[in-house]
Design an enzyme around this catalytic site. Sequence first.
Site, mmCIF file in Angstrom:
data_model
loop_
_atom_site.group_PDB
_atom_site.id
_atom_site.type_symbol
_atom_site.label_atom_id
_atom_site.label_comp_id
_atom_site.label_asym_id
_atom_site.label_seq_id
_atom_site.Cartn_x
_atom_site.Cartn_y
_atom_site.Cartn_z
ATOM 1 N N ASN A 232 0.848 -1.198 0.000
ATOM 2 C CA ASN A 232 0.000 0.000 0.000
ATOM 3 C C ASN A 232 0.881 1.245 0.000
ATOM 4 O O ASN A 232 2.103 1.148 -0.031
ATOM 5 C CB ASN A 232 -0.955 -0.027 1.198
ATOM 6 C CG ASN A 232 -0.190 -0.085 2.500
ATOM 7 O OD1 ASN A 232 0.551 0.821 2.842
ATOM 8 N ND2 ASN A 232 -0.343 -1.194 3.222
ATOM 9 N N ASP B 157 -4.191 -6.362 5.036
ATOM 10 C CA ASP B 157 -5.216 -7.226 5.636
ATOM 11 C C ASP B 157 -5.142 -8.642 5.066
ATOM 12 O O ASP B 157 -5.519 -9.598 5.729
ATOM 13 C CB ASP B 157 -6.609 -6.637 5.374
ATOM 14 C CG ASP B 157 -6.817 -5.366 6.192
ATOM 15 O OD1 ASP B 157 -6.396 -5.352 7.362
ATOM 16 O OD2 ASP B 157 -7.372 -4.383 5.656
ATOM 17 N N LYS C 10 9.501 -16.759 -10.872
ATOM 18 C CA LYS C 10 8.714 -15.636 -11.409
ATOM 19 C C LYS C 10 7.504 -16.141 -12.201
ATOM 20 O O LYS C 10 7.659 -17.024 -13.066
ATOM 21 C CB LYS C 10 9.627 -14.799 -12.306
ATOM 22 C CG LYS C 10 8.981 -13.558 -12.825
ATOM 23 C CD LYS C 10 9.956 -12.790 -13.697
ATOM 24 C CE LYS C 10 9.229 -11.676 -14.421
ATOM 25 N NZ LYS C 10 10.058 -11.096 -15.465
ATOM 26 N N PHE D 51 -4.585 3.256 14.665
ATOM 27 C CA PHE D 51 -4.859 4.264 13.646
ATOM 28 C C PHE D 51 -5.963 3.720 12.747
ATOM 29 O O PHE D 51 -6.200 2.516 12.704
ATOM 30 C CB PHE D 51 -3.604 4.527 12.800
ATOM 31 C CG PHE D 51 -2.804 5.709 13.268
ATOM 32 C CD1 PHE D 51 -2.012 5.616 14.391
ATOM 33 C CD2 PHE D 51 -2.847 6.920 12.580
ATOM 34 C CE1 PHE D 51 -1.269 6.698 14.827
ATOM 35 C CE2 PHE D 51 -2.108 8.012 13.004
ATOM 36 C CZ PHE D 51 -1.321 7.907 14.125
ATOM 37 N N LYS E 71 -13.811 0.823 15.392
ATOM 38 C CA LYS E 71 -12.507 0.162 15.552
ATOM 39 C C LYS E 71 -12.019 0.230 17.002
ATOM 40 O O LYS E 71 -11.383 -0.701 17.492
ATOM 41 C CB LYS E 71 -11.469 0.778 14.602
ATOM 42 C CG LYS E 71 -11.711 0.299 13.179
ATOM 43 C CD LYS E 71 -10.717 0.768 12.164
ATOM 44 C CE LYS E 71 -11.088 0.172 10.800
ATOM 45 N NZ LYS E 71 -10.439 0.797 9.677
ATOM 46 N N LYS F 56 -11.358 -3.367 18.564
ATOM 47 C CA LYS F 56 -9.968 -3.754 18.816
ATOM 48 C C LYS F 56 -9.546 -3.484 20.260
ATOM 49 O O LYS F 56 -8.377 -3.619 20.603
ATOM 50 C CB LYS F 56 -9.059 -3.034 17.832
ATOM 51 C CG LYS F 56 -9.493 -3.288 16.362
ATOM 52 C CD LYS F 56 -8.418 -3.047 15.369
ATOM 53 C CE LYS F 56 -8.938 -3.237 13.950
ATOM 54 N NZ LYS F 56 -7.907 -3.458 12.961
HETATM 55 O O1 PMT Z 1 2.916 6.101 6.483
HETATM 56 P P1 PMT Z 1 2.348 7.405 6.003
HETATM 57 O O2 PMT Z 1 2.552 7.622 4.524
HETATM 58 O O3 PMT Z 1 2.840 8.574 6.816
HETATM 59 O O4 PMT Z 1 0.777 7.358 6.197
HETATM 60 C C1 PMT Z 1 0.248 7.269 7.478
HETATM 61 C C2 PMT Z 1 -0.911 6.270 7.570
HETATM 62 C C3 PMT Z 1 -2.092 6.805 6.769
HETATM 63 C C4 PMT Z 1 -0.488 4.907 7.037
HETATM 64 C C5 PMT Z 1 -1.231 6.131 9.095
HETATM 65 O O5 PMT Z 1 -1.522 7.399 9.621
HETATM 66 C C6 PMT Z 1 -2.405 5.185 9.329
HETATM 67 O O6 PMT Z 1 -3.552 5.539 9.264
HETATM 68 N N1 PMT Z 1 -2.095 3.903 9.621
HETATM 69 C C7 PMT Z 1 -3.073 2.833 9.747
HETATM 70 C C8 PMT Z 1 -3.640 2.505 8.422
HETATM 71 C C9 PMT Z 1 -4.527 1.266 8.469
HETATM 72 O O7 PMT Z 1 -4.040 0.222 8.184
HETATM 73 O O8 PMT Z 1 -5.735 1.447 8.927
HETATM 74 P P2 PMT Z 1 -6.801 0.245 9.095
HETATM 75 O O9 PMT Z 1 -8.051 0.946 9.334
HETATM 76 O O10 PMT Z 1 -6.701 -0.699 7.961
HETATM 77 O O11 PMT Z 1 -6.295 -0.523 10.386
HETATM 78 C C10 PMT Z 1 -6.711 -0.125 11.685
HETATM 79 C C11 PMT Z 1 -5.642 -0.433 12.705
HETATM 80 O O12 PMT Z 1 -5.437 -1.842 12.776
HETATM 81 C C12 PMT Z 1 -4.303 0.193 12.418
HETATM 82 O O13 PMT Z 1 -3.766 0.642 13.635
HETATM 83 C C13 PMT Z 1 -3.495 -0.965 11.865
HETATM 84 O O14 PMT Z 1 -2.099 -0.821 12.175
HETATM 85 C C14 PMT Z 1 -4.078 -2.146 12.601
HETATM 86 N N2 PMT Z 1 -4.006 -3.426 11.870
HETATM 87 C C15 PMT Z 1 -4.658 -3.604 10.688
HETATM 88 C C16 PMT Z 1 -4.588 -4.835 10.054
HETATM 89 C C17 PMT Z 1 -3.856 -5.874 10.652
HETATM 90 N N3 PMT Z 1 -3.759 -7.064 10.089
HETATM 91 N N4 PMT Z 1 -3.201 -5.657 11.815
HETATM 92 C C18 PMT Z 1 -3.276 -4.446 12.420
HETATM 93 O O15 PMT Z 1 -2.669 -4.253 13.486
#
Ligand code: PMT
Length: 401
Positions: free
Chosen positions: A211, A280, A290, A325, A339, A343
């Site tokens: 991503n 995810d 390849k 986040f 969330k 979580k």
């Molecule tokens: O890195 P930059 O370019 O500065 O951009 C910052 C950012 C946008 C990446 C950052 O600020 C941000 O939002 N990070 C979380 C992005 C995200 O994956 O959001 P989500 O809504 O998909 O996940 C929610 C939370 O679950 C996040 O804290 C994520 O780290 C966590 N997660 C998600 C999936 C997974 N398998 N394990 C996790 O821990």
Amino acid sequence: MDSLRGKKILFGVTGSIAAFKAAGWVHSLVKEEAGVSVIMTWAATRFVSELTFSALSGNTVYTDMFADDPEQAMAHITLAQEADIVLVAPATAHTIARLALGMADDLLSTSVLAASGKPVVICPAMNSRMYEHKATQDNLLRLKELDYIIVEPDSGRLACGDEGPGRLPDWAGVREILLECMSSHDLEGQHVLITAGPTREPLDPVRYLSNRSSGKMGYALARTAKRRGAQVTLISGPVCLEPPEGVKVISVTTAEEMYKEVMQNRDNASVIIKAAAVADFRPDQYEFHKIKKQAAELSVNLVKNDDILAELGRSRKEGQFIVGFAAESRDLEEEGKRKLLAKNADLVVVNDISKTESGFDVDTNQVTIISQDGTIHLPLMSKEKTADQIWDNVLFRLEME
Ligand code: PMT
């Protein structure tokens, strides 16, 4: 603190070939809108002219303890009093020895003494054998005892042709030290674990799913926490950023690796912030060779990665504070609240990724901080300022507990 803007730096330059690098540092400080007053020793003026430093700093350069000019006559006291911080760079073996003895026989050494109580940062630069000599090392120890901050020189090829320690380091690391000296150390005693950047989920030796995360938000959180006195561990996906000074960085590639490292490092953490954009899903199988393009179509099956944040929330250690986040383009608050509960986090920071200047791969962010007891909307600002506000919030809640 995310900038040196408005800070007053008393900049001492001594007689080393690295004085030309100090001119670049003065330029960087002025560009950042810091006020810079330069004191040069007599030897420094043999390497770079006073005119260079006065043109770059926009100020008079001070060299003489006994100048006739009344403005210069009391300079050792006034400059020291006005300064927020003293930086001596490059610092020669000779100047280090004089400062270690507490001598006051020229304008720079006198000003450093008169700056008693203010942070003094010394950047040694000299031939490596002079640097490694026991006399210099003993003098540096003495300066540390006096609470001066000593910046380790870089190693490499020196101007004299020798190889070894003695080079003036890069400005970015020294700037970080100045910021740390002038920040309040309100996170002292906290051990924080931060994740940053994307993960990469490989398909074959060439291709992967990932991503747009650059890691900037997570790295800003790590830098600001370090400046504020925390012990910081940063678990980072693949990014093109310099590792923050003084931070333990653990590099990972896939979501599975990130999961493993987070679980291995979470026990000592008092605060965990999950700023990483974890994939995810991952391809259900990895092709060791390849994948060829002969076939007209290709289907890839994806399987779900474990949710690291959810697992941290489910099995949280006693007293641990957990921040997630969320990258959202609509229904920001609703998604953030969902969330937070799903979580079991203490805070969720929602970024608005519908705006070009917020979220992925930019230096700014606009976030909403969501907790059980309310919602705080922050304006668009730099990721470092956003990080500081997130820490303020975390600290406020830790102090309430
Ligand atoms: O890195 P930059 O370019 O500065 O951009 C910052 C950012 C946008 C990446 C950052 O600020 C941000 O939002 N990070 C979380 C992005 C995200 O994956 O959001 P989500 O809504 O998909 O996940 C929610 C939370 O679950 C996040 O804290 C994520 O780290 C966590 N997660 C998600 C999936 C997974 N398998 N394990 C996790 O821990």
